[in-house]
Design an enzyme around this catalytic site. Structure first.
Site, mmCIF file in Angstrom:
data_model
loop_
_atom_site.group_PDB
_atom_site.id
_atom_site.type_symbol
_atom_site.label_atom_id
_atom_site.label_comp_id
_atom_site.label_asym_id
_atom_site.label_seq_id
_atom_site.Cartn_x
_atom_site.Cartn_y
_atom_site.Cartn_z
ATOM 1 N N GLY A 155 1.670 -71.068 -24.989
ATOM 2 C CA GLY A 155 0.406 -71.736 -24.705
ATOM 3 C C GLY A 155 -0.706 -70.707 -24.571
ATOM 4 N N ARG A 237 6.388 -70.727 -13.170
ATOM 5 C CA ARG A 237 6.767 -71.411 -11.934
ATOM 6 C C ARG A 237 8.167 -70.972 -11.519
ATOM 7 N NH1 ARG A 237 2.135 -72.429 -11.085
ATOM 8 N NH2 ARG A 237 1.185 -74.474 -10.686
ATOM 9 N N GLU A 266 8.050 -71.570 -2.217
ATOM 10 C CA GLU A 266 6.997 -70.661 -1.772
ATOM 11 C C GLU A 266 6.302 -71.264 -0.552
ATOM 12 O OE1 GLU A 266 4.373 -69.930 -5.055
ATOM 13 O OE2 GLU A 266 5.859 -68.771 -6.158
ATOM 14 N N HIS A 290 2.783 -64.716 -6.178
ATOM 15 C CA HIS A 290 2.081 -65.747 -6.946
ATOM 16 C C HIS A 290 0.588 -65.406 -7.034
ATOM 17 C CE1 HIS A 290 2.489 -70.224 -8.218
ATOM 18 N NE2 HIS A 290 1.663 -69.570 -9.020
#
Length: 326
Positions: A155, A237, A266, A290
Site C-alpha cells: 500500500g 499492527r 499495547e 508504536h
C-alpha cells in the site's frame, strides 16, 4: 453549535494551534472508556473524532445523529465499519499521512538489525568494547545491498519503503492482496506468494492492515519456513504476528532477529512472552513503542486532514478517504 465528540486528549488537539471548523463544540472522552460511557457522551454528536479507535457495533448502533466517524491516524481496525455503513455513517481515516515516517522508521529497524547496533551500544556501555568488536569481526554483518527484502502489503507505506530501499540496492519482492504489475515494472520488483516470500527473503517487512484474514497470519507454521538468519520487521499492527509463536521462534533459532514497532497488546503486560526472553535471546529483538508514524509533521497533518474532512461533511460535501464503502 455542532457537537464533536473526540476520544483524544484535549491537550493533543490544542498543541499545534491548528484552525478548526467554525460553529463546533468539542466534547472530550479521554482515556479508556466503556460502551456505556461512550454512548452517554456521544448523544447529540454529529462527528466522532477518534484517537483511540475502539468503536464496536453496540456503540455505533446507539449513534442517532452522527454523520462521520473520523480517525486521526491510518488504522481503523477497531471500528465496526459494517455497522457504520448500515447506519449510513461515513468512516474515514488519514490514509497515507504517515507513510514517509513509517517507511523511514522501517529502514532504521532494518539497518539496526543487520548491523546489530543496539547490541553494540549496550556492550560499549557495559565496558565490553573489545569483546564486542571481536565478536562482530568473528560473526560478521551484512550490507542491506546484499540482501533480498520481502514486503508484505504494497500500500502507501509499502511503496514508500520500496522507494527508499532502491537507494540501498537490495533485491525486492512483495506480496499483496492483488498483484500490481504497474508497480512491478516501475520499481523492478517481483511478486511472490506469501510462503515463497517467507522462504526466500532475508528480511521480511510487514505493512498489511489488520483484518480478520491477516490477524495472526505470521504464526509458528510461517515462522518455521523462514530462513534461520532472517529478520522479521513489523511496523504495521502487532496482532498480525502471533506473539508467543514469535518468542518461541527467537528462542529456538528459527529466525535470526525481529524488529517491532508494534506488539500485542499495547501496552504489553509484564508477562508478555517477548518481554521475558532469556538474556542471551534478548539481543535478537528490537522494540520501539508504536512510534513510527507519530512524528511532529504527522501529528500536524493528521489534525489538518481530520478538520478538513469534518468541514466537508458539515458543508454537505462527500468526505475523502472513506473506508466503509458508503
Amino acid at each position: 453549535m455542532i457537537k464533536v465528540l473526540a476520544t483524544i486528549e484535549k491537550k493533543a488537539l490544542e498543541e499545534f494551534d491548528i484552525k478548526q471548523p467554525q460553529n463546533i463544540e468539542i466534547s472530550y472522552l479521554e482515556g479508556g472508556y466503556s460502551d456505556k460511557e461512550f454512548i452517554e457522551k456521544s448523544k447529540g454528536a454529529k462527528i466522532i473524532l477518534l484517537g483511540e479507535t475502539r468503536l464496536n457495533r453496540n456503540m455505533i448502533e446507539k449513534l442517532e445523529d452522527a454523520q462521520l466517524i473520523q480517525t486521526m491516524g491510518v488504522g481503523y481496525d477497531g471500528v465496526d465499519i459494517e455497522a457504520a455503513k448500515e447506519k449510513g455513517i461515513y468512516v474515514c481515516n488519514g490514509k497515507g499521512i504517515n507513510k514517509v515516517s513509517v517507511s523511514e522508521h522501517t529502514i532504521g529497524l532494518i539497518l539496526a538489525s543487520l548491523r546489530r547496533t543496539v547490541e553494540a551500544d549496550k556492550d560499549i556501555k557495559r565496558f565490553r568494547f573489545e569483546e564486542s568488536y571481536n565478536d562482530y569481526k568473528e560473526r560478521g554483518t551484512r550490507t542491506l545491498k546484499s540482501t533480498h527484502v520481502g514486503i508484505v502489503g504494497l500500500g502507501d507505506i509499502g511503496i514508500e519503503l520500496v522507494k527508499r530501499l532502491k537507494a540501498f540496492g537490495p533485491k525486492i519482492s512483495y506480496n499483496s492482496n492483488s498483484r500490481k504489475p504497474d508497480k512491478e515494472k516501475e520499481y523492478d520488483i517481483d511478486y511472490l506468494e506469501l510462503d515463497e516470500l517467507l522462504k526466500t527473503c532475508d528480511i521480511v517487512s510487514l505493512h498489511t492492515p489488520l483484518t480478520p484474514k491477516t490477524e495472526g497470519v505470521i504464526n509458528k507454521d510461517k515462522l518455521k519456513i523462514m530462513k534461520k538468519d532472517s529478520i522479521l520487521v513489523n511496523t504495521a499492527r502487532g496482532e498480525i504476528i502471533n506473539q508467543l509463536d514469535l518468542a518461541n521462534a527467537l528462542k529456538d533459532g528459527q529466525i535470526g532477529m525481529a524488529a517491532l514497532d508494534t506488539i500485542s497488546p499495547e501496552p504489553p503486560s509484564k508477562d508478555h512472552p517477548l518481554l521475558n526472553l532469556r538474556e542471551e535471546i534478548k539481543d535478537k529483538l528490537i522494540l520501539t513503542t508504536h512510534m513510527a508514524g507519530i512524528t511532529t509533521e504527522d501529528m500536524v497533518n493528521m489534525q489538518k486532514n481530520a478538520w478538513n474532512n469534518i468541514e466537508r461533511v458539515l458543508d454537505g460535501k462527500r468526505p475523502i478517504n472513506i473506508v466503509n464503502n458508503l
